[in-house]
Design a protein around this motif. Structure first.
Motif, PDB file in Angstrom:
ATOM      1  N   LYS A  98      46.829   9.788   4.206  1.00 14.19           N
ATOM      2  CA  LYS A  98      45.554  10.141   4.835  1.00 14.19           C
ATOM      3  C   LYS A  98      45.724  11.347   5.748  1.00 14.19           C
ATOM      4  O   LYS A  98      44.870  12.241   5.796  1.00 14.19           O
ATOM      5  CB  LYS A  98      45.011   8.951   5.634  1.00 14.19           C
ATOM      6  CG  LYS A  98      44.596   7.771   4.780  1.00 14.19           C
ATOM      7  CD  LYS A  98      44.155   6.605   5.653  1.00 14.19           C
ATOM      8  CE  LYS A  98      43.826   5.385   4.818  1.00 14.19           C
ATOM      9  NZ  LYS A  98      43.465   4.223   5.672  1.00 14.19           N
ATOM     10  N   ASN A 102      43.920  14.995   5.363  1.00 15.81           N
ATOM     11  CA  ASN A 102      43.158  15.590   6.453  1.00 15.81           C
ATOM     12  C   ASN A 102      43.687  16.980   6.779  1.00 15.81           C
ATOM     13  O   ASN A 102      42.930  17.922   7.006  1.00 15.81           O
ATOM     14  CB  ASN A 102      43.224  14.694   7.692  1.00 15.81           C
ATOM     15  CG  ASN A 102      42.291  15.172   8.793  1.00 15.81           C
ATOM     16  OD1 ASN A 102      41.179  15.626   8.528  1.00 15.81           O
ATOM     17  ND2 ASN A 102      42.744  15.091  10.034  1.00 15.81           N
ATOM     18  N   VAL A 133      35.948  -0.724   7.947  1.00 11.71           N
ATOM     19  CA  VAL A 133      35.877  -0.226   6.574  1.00 11.71           C
ATOM     20  C   VAL A 133      34.413   0.032   6.243  1.00 11.71           C
ATOM     21  O   VAL A 133      33.544  -0.797   6.537  1.00 11.71           O
ATOM     22  CB  VAL A 133      36.478  -1.245   5.582  1.00 11.71           C
ATOM     23  CG1 VAL A 133      36.247  -0.792   4.143  1.00 11.71           C
ATOM     24  CG2 VAL A 133      37.969  -1.427   5.841  1.00 11.71           C
ATOM     25  N   ASP A 169      34.155  13.538   4.594  1.00 11.58           N
ATOM     26  CA  ASP A 169      34.335  13.101   3.204  1.00 11.58           C
ATOM     27  C   ASP A 169      34.271  11.575   3.116  1.00 11.58           C
ATOM     28  O   ASP A 169      35.128  10.928   2.521  1.00 11.58           O
ATOM     29  CB  ASP A 169      35.674  13.619   2.666  1.00 11.58           C
ATOM     30  CG  ASP A 169      35.780  13.486   1.152  1.00 11.58           C
ATOM     31  OD1 ASP A 169      34.732  13.417   0.497  1.00 11.58           O
ATOM     32  OD2 ASP A 169      36.918  13.410   0.630  1.00 11.58           O
ATOM     33  N   LEU A 170      33.228  11.009   3.724  1.00 14.80           N
ATOM     34  CA  LEU A 170      33.111   9.556   3.817  1.00 14.80           C
ATOM     35  C   LEU A 170      32.539   8.950   2.546  1.00 14.80           C
ATOM     36  O   LEU A 170      31.551   9.440   1.987  1.00 14.80           O
ATOM     37  CB  LEU A 170      32.209   9.178   4.994  1.00 14.80           C
ATOM     38  CG  LEU A 170      32.767   9.447   6.390  1.00 14.80           C
ATOM     39  CD1 LEU A 170      31.719   9.124   7.444  1.00 14.80           C
ATOM     40  CD2 LEU A 170      34.031   8.643   6.630  1.00 14.80           C
ATOM     41  N   GLU A 171      33.177   7.875   2.092  1.00 18.58           N
ATOM     42  CA  GLU A 171      32.713   7.132   0.937  1.00 18.58           C
ATOM     43  C   GLU A 171      32.892   5.642   1.202  1.00 18.58           C
ATOM     44  O   GLU A 171      33.598   5.242   2.127  1.00 18.58           O
ATOM     45  CB  GLU A 171      33.490   7.532  -0.320  1.00 18.58           C
ATOM     46  CG  GLU A 171      33.280   8.977  -0.749  1.00 18.58           C
ATOM     47  CD  GLU A 171      34.078   9.323  -1.990  1.00 18.58           C
ATOM     48  OE1 GLU A 171      34.858   8.460  -2.449  1.00 18.58           O
ATOM     49  OE2 GLU A 171      33.928  10.450  -2.493  1.00 18.58           O
ATOM     50  N   ASN A 173      34.300   2.025   1.138  1.00 17.63           N
ATOM     51  CA  ASN A 173      35.672   1.482   1.184  1.00 17.63           C
ATOM     52  C   ASN A 173      36.655   2.348   1.957  1.00 17.63           C
ATOM     53  O   ASN A 173      37.835   2.002   2.046  1.00 17.63           O
ATOM     54  CB  ASN A 173      36.228   1.224  -0.225  1.00 17.63           C
ATOM     55  CG  ASN A 173      35.432   0.166  -0.968  1.00 17.63           C
ATOM     56  OD1 ASN A 173      34.968  -0.804  -0.373  1.00 17.63           O
ATOM     57  ND2 ASN A 173      35.259   0.349  -2.269  1.00 17.63           N
ATOM     58  N   ASP A 174      36.203   3.465   2.538  1.00 22.15           N
ATOM     59  CA  ASP A 174      37.075   4.266   3.405  1.00 22.15           C
ATOM     60  C   ASP A 174      37.329   3.528   4.715  1.00 22.15           C
ATOM     61  O   ASP A 174      36.432   2.862   5.246  1.00 22.15           O
ATOM     62  CB  ASP A 174      36.442   5.624   3.721  1.00 22.15           C
ATOM     63  CG  ASP A 174      36.585   6.614   2.584  1.00 22.15           C
ATOM     64  OD1 ASP A 174      37.407   6.358   1.676  1.00 22.15           O
ATOM     65  OD2 ASP A 174      35.884   7.648   2.598  1.00 22.15           O
ATOM     66  N   GLU A 175      38.538   3.651   5.229  1.00 24.25           N
ATOM     67  CA  GLU A 175      38.847   3.094   6.546  1.00 24.25           C
ATOM     68  C   GLU A 175      38.534   4.144   7.599  1.00 24.25           C
ATOM     69  O   GLU A 175      38.942   5.302   7.465  1.00 24.25           O
ATOM     70  CB  GLU A 175      40.317   2.688   6.632  1.00 24.25           C
ATOM     71  CG  GLU A 175      40.657   1.963   7.931  1.00 24.25           C
ATOM     72  CD  GLU A 175      42.094   1.467   7.969  1.00 24.25           C
ATOM     73  OE1 GLU A 175      42.330   0.302   7.647  1.00 24.25           O
ATOM     74  OE2 GLU A 175      42.978   2.277   8.329  1.00 24.25           O
ATOM     75  N   VAL A 176      37.819   3.761   8.636  1.00 26.01           N
ATOM     76  CA  VAL A 176      37.405   4.690   9.691  1.00 26.01           C
ATOM     77  C   VAL A 176      37.626   4.043  11.054  1.00 26.01           C
ATOM     78  O   VAL A 176      38.004   2.875  11.157  1.00 26.01           O
ATOM     79  CB  VAL A 176      35.915   5.085   9.539  1.00 26.01           C
ATOM     80  CG1 VAL A 176      35.678   5.822   8.242  1.00 26.01           C
ATOM     81  CG2 VAL A 176      35.020   3.851   9.627  1.00 26.01           C
ATOM     82  N   ARG A 260      38.116   9.598  11.490  1.00 28.65           N
ATOM     83  CA  ARG A 260      39.064   9.148  10.454  1.00 28.65           C
ATOM     84  C   ARG A 260      40.258  10.105  10.381  1.00 28.65           C
ATOM     85  O   ARG A 260      40.205  11.189  10.945  1.00 28.65           O
ATOM     86  CB  ARG A 260      38.400   9.018   9.091  1.00 28.65           C
ATOM     87  CG  ARG A 260      37.908  10.292   8.462  1.00 28.65           C
ATOM     88  CD  ARG A 260      37.421  10.112   7.051  1.00 28.65           C
ATOM     89  NE  ARG A 260      38.421   9.522   6.191  1.00 28.65           N
ATOM     90  CZ  ARG A 260      38.373   9.567   4.864  1.00 28.65           C
ATOM     91  NH1 ARG A 260      37.372  10.202   4.268  1.00 28.65           N
ATOM     92  NH2 ARG A 260      39.314   9.009   4.126  1.00 28.65           N
TER      93      ARG A 260
END
Length: 260
Positions: A98, A102, A133, A169-171, A173-176, A260
């Motif tokens: 990750k 980034n 998530v 670039d958030l979708e 199931n992304d961890e934030v 993130r």
């Protein structure tokens, strides 16, 4: 062009867990055989055992043990400590991935410049930083509504701009990380109170750190997640707040930032 890097963990200033050793440990866990594992990596049988002996010698607790006898004729397996090390390495590897993604996103490889390198070392003043998530992204004309699932199973709703969604670039199931200033968290002991704020998290007061003017109230909302709010000390008295009391932490969706 991509940015890549190997991940090596050191112990006593010596390489301890390298990617090839991790591949060997993973193969041993799956096959239960040093011979089969060494062929998968690939390594010679001798080199595989030398790597295992080196790891076992450096570690205070054995990582790999050899079993003899039994119905299957014995074999090789990871100790519980070895399995924990393997799982931890994979978690670190995912975080490294990750980070590199980034870094690639904020680096202009053609010009050799970093667009916003300070983001990588930025310290955030927001008192509440909660891992979550993304369970849903609902895009509107200008803003997007994110539904975030916390470790406790509770949900938060955050409203941010579409530009922010694209930049991060958030979708689904992304961890934030949900970032919330303590001054933006309201507290209520009345479960029937109707408010316009989208987020209402039930929890128990874990601690109250007071002063003459303001007090910090720590609310445990489950599974190690905490919400911290700052209220006046008079409010603590008027609401009858005390450790162990069940309360609601109330947060507006627009007051939840995403990182993130």
């Amino acid at each position: 062009m991509q940015i890549s890097s190997n991940l090596t963990l050191e112990l006593f200033d010596k390489p301890f867990l390298l990617e090839k050793r991790i591949a060997l440990l993973d193969a041993i866990k799956r096959t239960g055989s040093i011979n089969k594992a060494s062929k998968e990596v690939p390594l010679s049988y001798k080199a595989a055992w030398e790597a295992i002996e080196d790891m076992n010698n450096l570690s205070n607790t054995p990582i790999v043990i050899r079993e003899t006898g039994g119905v299957g004729g014995g074999g090789t397996k990871l100790t519980p400590y070895g399995e924990n090390l393997l799982n931890t390495y994979f978690l670190l590897k995912e975080e490294q991935k990750k980070f590199l993604e980034n870094l690639h996103r904020i680096t202009d490889l053609n010009s050799g410049t970093l667009k916003t390198i300070r983001r990588l070392s930025m310290q955030i003043s927001a008192r509440n930083q909660i891992i979550a998530v993304v369970s849903n992204v609902n895009k509107g004309a200008v803003n997007a509504e994110l539904t975030l699932k916390l470790k406790s199973g509770k949900e938060l709703v955050s409203v941010i701009t579409l530009t922010s969604v694209e930049n991060l670039d958030l979708e689904k199931n992304d961890e934030v990380v949900a970032l919330i200033k303590s001054s933006n968290v309201l507290i209520s002991t009345d479960t029937s109170l109707k408010v316009s704020a989208r987020n209402r998290l039930r929890g128990k007061i874990e601690a109250i750190n007071g002063s003459d003017v303001n007090s910090e109230v720590v609310i445990d909302i489950g599974n190690t997640d905490k919400i911290v709010t700052i209220v006046t000390t008079n409010s603590v008295k008027n609401l009858g707040l005390k450790v162990g009391l069940e309360v609601d932490a109330i947060i507006k969706a627009s007051d939840i930032m995403i990182g993130r």
